[in-house]
Design a protein around this motif. Structure first.
Motif, mmCIF file in Angstrom:
data_model
loop_
_atom_site.group_PDB
_atom_site.id
_atom_site.type_symbol
_atom_site.label_atom_id
_atom_site.label_comp_id
_atom_site.label_asym_id
_atom_site.label_seq_id
_atom_site.Cartn_x
_atom_site.Cartn_y
_atom_site.Cartn_z
ATOM 1 N N SER A 139 -76.288 -113.631 -11.757
ATOM 2 C CA SER A 139 -76.565 -112.201 -11.616
ATOM 3 C C SER A 139 -75.328 -111.433 -11.179
ATOM 4 O O SER A 139 -74.993 -110.384 -11.745
ATOM 5 C CB SER A 139 -77.704 -111.983 -10.621
ATOM 6 N N ARG A 140 -74.620 -111.957 -10.188
ATOM 7 C CA ARG A 140 -73.420 -111.286 -9.703
ATOM 8 C C ARG A 140 -72.334 -111.273 -10.779
ATOM 9 O O ARG A 140 -71.570 -110.301 -10.899
ATOM 10 C CB ARG A 140 -72.908 -111.993 -8.446
ATOM 11 N N ALA A 141 -72.278 -112.322 -11.579
ATOM 12 C CA ALA A 141 -71.303 -112.386 -12.669
ATOM 13 C C ALA A 141 -71.573 -111.286 -13.695
ATOM 14 O O ALA A 141 -70.641 -110.626 -14.179
ATOM 15 C CB ALA A 141 -71.356 -113.758 -13.341
ATOM 16 N N ARG A 142 -72.842 -111.057 -14.023
ATOM 17 C CA ARG A 142 -73.186 -110.013 -14.999
ATOM 18 C C ARG A 142 -72.819 -108.620 -14.489
ATOM 19 O O ARG A 142 -72.310 -107.781 -15.233
ATOM 20 C CB ARG A 142 -74.683 -110.072 -15.308
ATOM 21 N N ILE A 143 -73.074 -108.374 -13.219
ATOM 22 C CA ILE A 143 -72.743 -107.073 -12.631
ATOM 23 C C ILE A 143 -71.237 -106.831 -12.699
ATOM 24 O O ILE A 143 -70.780 -105.724 -12.999
ATOM 25 C CB ILE A 143 -73.240 -106.990 -11.172
ATOM 26 N N SER A 144 -70.469 -107.868 -12.447
ATOM 27 C CA SER A 144 -69.012 -107.721 -12.467
ATOM 28 C C SER A 144 -68.511 -107.354 -13.860
ATOM 29 O O SER A 144 -67.576 -106.564 -14.003
ATOM 30 C CB SER A 144 -68.336 -109.010 -11.993
ATOM 31 N N VAL A 145 -69.136 -107.904 -14.897
ATOM 32 C CA VAL A 145 -68.732 -107.576 -16.265
ATOM 33 C C VAL A 145 -69.021 -106.104 -16.564
ATOM 34 O O VAL A 145 -68.181 -105.386 -17.129
ATOM 35 C CB VAL A 145 -69.455 -108.484 -17.286
ATOM 36 N N PHE A 205 -68.847 -100.543 -5.513
ATOM 37 C CA PHE A 205 -67.472 -100.407 -5.037
ATOM 38 C C PHE A 205 -66.940 -101.683 -4.390
ATOM 39 O O PHE A 205 -65.777 -102.054 -4.596
ATOM 40 C CB PHE A 205 -67.373 -99.215 -4.090
ATOM 41 N N ALA A 206 -67.748 -102.365 -3.602
ATOM 42 C CA ALA A 206 -67.281 -103.589 -2.953
ATOM 43 C C ALA A 206 -66.953 -104.658 -3.997
ATOM 44 O O ALA A 206 -65.923 -105.342 -3.912
ATOM 45 C CB ALA A 206 -68.338 -104.103 -1.977
ATOM 46 N N LEU A 207 -67.810 -104.798 -4.981
ATOM 47 C CA LEU A 207 -67.603 -105.795 -6.031
ATOM 48 C C LEU A 207 -66.389 -105.421 -6.892
ATOM 49 O O LEU A 207 -65.562 -106.280 -7.223
ATOM 50 C CB LEU A 207 -68.870 -105.912 -6.875
ATOM 51 N N ILE A 260 -62.869 -107.497 -7.631
ATOM 52 C CA ILE A 260 -62.320 -107.771 -8.961
ATOM 53 C C ILE A 260 -60.852 -107.354 -9.019
ATOM 54 O O ILE A 260 -59.985 -108.091 -9.502
ATOM 55 C CB ILE A 260 -63.126 -107.028 -10.045
ATOM 56 N N LEU A 261 -60.564 -106.167 -8.516
ATOM 57 C CA LEU A 261 -59.193 -105.654 -8.570
ATOM 58 C C LEU A 261 -58.258 -106.473 -7.696
ATOM 59 O O LEU A 261 -57.100 -106.704 -8.057
ATOM 60 C CB LEU A 261 -59.174 -104.184 -8.146
ATOM 61 N N VAL A 262 -58.743 -106.924 -6.543
ATOM 62 C CA VAL A 262 -57.927 -107.768 -5.666
ATOM 63 C C VAL A 262 -57.596 -109.091 -6.354
ATOM 64 O O VAL A 262 -56.448 -109.558 -6.331
ATOM 65 C CB VAL A 262 -58.651 -108.028 -4.325
ATOM 66 N N LEU A 263 -58.594 -109.696 -7.012
ATOM 67 C CA LEU A 263 -58.362 -110.958 -7.714
ATOM 68 C C LEU A 263 -57.419 -110.782 -8.902
ATOM 69 O O LEU A 263 -56.727 -111.729 -9.296
ATOM 70 C CB LEU A 263 -59.694 -111.543 -8.192
ATOM 71 N N GLY A 264 -57.403 -109.582 -9.474
ATOM 72 C CA GLY A 264 -56.564 -109.346 -10.643
ATOM 73 C C GLY A 264 -55.237 -108.692 -10.342
ATOM 74 O O GLY A 264 -54.445 -108.449 -11.261
ATOM 75 N N ILE A 265 -54.959 -108.443 -9.063
ATOM 76 C CA ILE A 265 -53.757 -107.670 -8.745
ATOM 77 C C ILE A 265 -52.466 -108.411 -9.095
ATOM 78 O O ILE A 265 -51.450 -107.803 -9.420
ATOM 79 C CB ILE A 265 -53.761 -107.241 -7.261
ATOM 80 N N THR A 266 -52.509 -109.752 -9.074
ATOM 81 C CA THR A 266 -51.317 -110.511 -9.476
ATOM 82 C C THR A 266 -50.984 -110.249 -10.942
ATOM 83 O O THR A 266 -49.816 -110.100 -11.309
ATOM 84 C CB THR A 266 -51.532 -112.016 -9.257
ATOM 85 N N SER A 267 -52.017 -110.191 -11.785
ATOM 86 C CA SER A 267 -51.797 -109.893 -13.200
ATOM 87 C C SER A 267 -51.200 -108.501 -13.355
ATOM 88 O O SER A 267 -50.309 -108.280 -14.178
ATOM 89 C CB SER A 267 -53.123 -109.986 -13.968
#
Length: 472
Positions: free
Chosen positions: A91-97, A236-238, A242-249
């Protein structure tokens, strides 16, 4: 029956790497070909030549800005999805997409608007004023590329998300389809219709539209993480996660832009002081050549990043499932393969630089074009093996969820060293100092990366031993 990508925890590591990394490599290579193919066709059009090449070099980092934001969202979502599926939270994965899609659309429209409104100032910022001809061609190319930014970003952001859903082959096919359209249309628009820079840009945008349309189709047919209607509301928290995990990219791409801005302006400044390239008719050559060298490096890095990024779903899932032993196996295999890619690239740039530059229309140019290109290839990429290992380290740490370590290492390489040495070394070595900035940055970064790699191995081993003790 394995559901929710549980096979990522059970299948052999080598088999999974091939399944995920090869399509990812092809996807990134094909994505890189958009700009590279444009430059090859532009360089071999006698009426564009090195002026068109220089204009393409000016615009290239501006497309990387859009790519940086797209991959931050896409890679961050990919990592988040993989960790969530490893923990059994579909469920959390779907929301993130759903949130990732909304963020991609909104940011792409903003970037396109900024580019269209401030095009002259932006082109000048990236060295486009080296001469009047280059500025005019860059402005023409940039206008049409800016119109395609929303399609480009959507396709690039969805690519890693599609891989996280367990369909790396479709991610590859969607990117390949768009690039093939670009390759077919480029010679028609540039050589047959004589549309020049506009033709190259329009061919690129049409290819990007094809990729974006295929991505939309896939969203409607996702296997595991298809978002539902309510999942598109921003959490917003989710989204922040996502942005924190992707900030290296983001940083690995955006810092390249900062480095290229510094490099282009140093080339413009110190090229004007060079006894050869201070001549008006030759002023664009250093910028065109360095752009070509960086395009070759982009091909190498596409392979390197493809191997590492292809491991993100596997690493994330196994970290979430507590299988640190498998993560350690992946890291060993990845570093060995990345070093091999770097070794092959090193041989090519040191032994065959004339053949490489010939692909980009050297036969139509001054002898100074080839001489500077040979020197640029051999100096600029002499530490390419370390560059490959460094990039793999950034992404692997990101995949493990170690955003801070990954971000700090990326910042050190791309901003502190990459921009710093690009500005500093020309003060002592003139135009050649621009070329020295790359190998010096890669060597120093490797020293830091080696320490982090050693720490990561120890951390994974300690975690694995702890879990084994608890099991017994």
């Amino acid at each position: 029956m394995e559901t929710n990508n549980q096979y990522l925890e059970t299948r052999p590591v080598g088999s999974l790497m091939r399944q995920y990394a090869i399509p990812c490599i092809i996807s990134l290579l094909v994505g890189a070909l958009y700009n590279i193919v444009d430059q090859i066709f532009i360089a071999n059009a006698a009426y564009l030549g090195s002026y068109g090449n220089a204009a393409n070099t000016v615009v290239f980092p501006l497309t990387v800005v859009a790519l940086a934001v797209a991959v931050m969202i896409g890679d961050g979502c990919c990592t988040f999805v993989s960790l969530s599926l490893g923990e059994g939270d579909t469920s959390r994965a779907r929301i993130s997409v759903g949130n990732a899609i909304v963020m991609t659309v909104a940011s792409s429209l903003i970037i396109a608007a900024v580019y269209l409104i401030f095009s002259d100032q932006i082109i000048a910022m990236f060295g486009g004023t080296v001469n009047e001809e280059t500025f005019g061609l860059a402005k023409e190319y940039f206008f049409y590329i800016s119109l395609g930014i929303p399609f480009y970003m959507f396709g690039q952001a969805l690519n890693p998300i599609i891989r996280a859903d367990g369909s790396p082959r479709f991610a590859m096919i969607s990117t390949l389809a768009g690039a093939l359209v670009n390759i077919i249309l480029d010679p028609i628009f540039i050589y047959t219709a004589h549309l020049g820079m506009m033709g190259a840009a329009v061919a690129t945008v049409i290819g990007q539209i094809v990729t974006a349309v295929l991505a939309v189709w896939y969203i409607l047919h996702m296997r595991v993480i298809r978002p539902e209607k309510g999942n598109y509301r921003i959490r917003f928290a989710l989204s922040r996660r996502i942005l924190v995990l992707g900030i290296t990219s983001l940083l690995s791409q955006i810092s390249l832009v900062a480095a290229m801005a510094a490099i282009n302006n140093m080339i413009r400044l110190y090229g004007a002081q060079d006894p050869v390239f201070s001549q008006e008719a030759l002023a664009q050559i250093p910028m065109a050549v360095v752009g070509i060298v960086m395009k070759f490096f982009q091909i190498v890095i596409s392979i390197v990043v493809g191997m590492a990024a292809g491991c993100i779903p596997i690493v994330g899932f196994n970290m979430g499932a507590g299988r640190r032993d498998r993560v350690r196996q992946l890291l060993t295999r990845l570093l060995s393969l990345e070093a091999l890619v770097g070794a092959v690239a090193f041989i090519l740039v040191e032994v065959f630089p004339r053949q490489l530059i010939a692909i980009f229309g050297a036969g139509n140019e001054s002898v100074y074009y080839t001489l500077f290109a040979v020197k640029a290839f051999r100096i600029y990429l002499c530490m390419v093996i370390f560059a490959c290992i460094n990039k793999a380290c950034f992404i692997f740490l990101q995949a493990m969820g170690h955003a801070l370590s990954s971000t700090c290492l990326s910042l050190v390489r791309e901003v502190v060293f990459g921009v710093g040495f690009a500005l500093l070394l020309p003060l002592f070595f003139g135009l050649d100092g621009v070329l020295y900035s790359m190998p010096v940055s890669d060597l120093l970064t490797f020293i830091v990366a080696a320490l982090l790699i050693g720490h990561t191995y120890r951390d994974l081993k300690a975690g694995d031993d702890k879990e084994l003790a608890l099991d017994t």
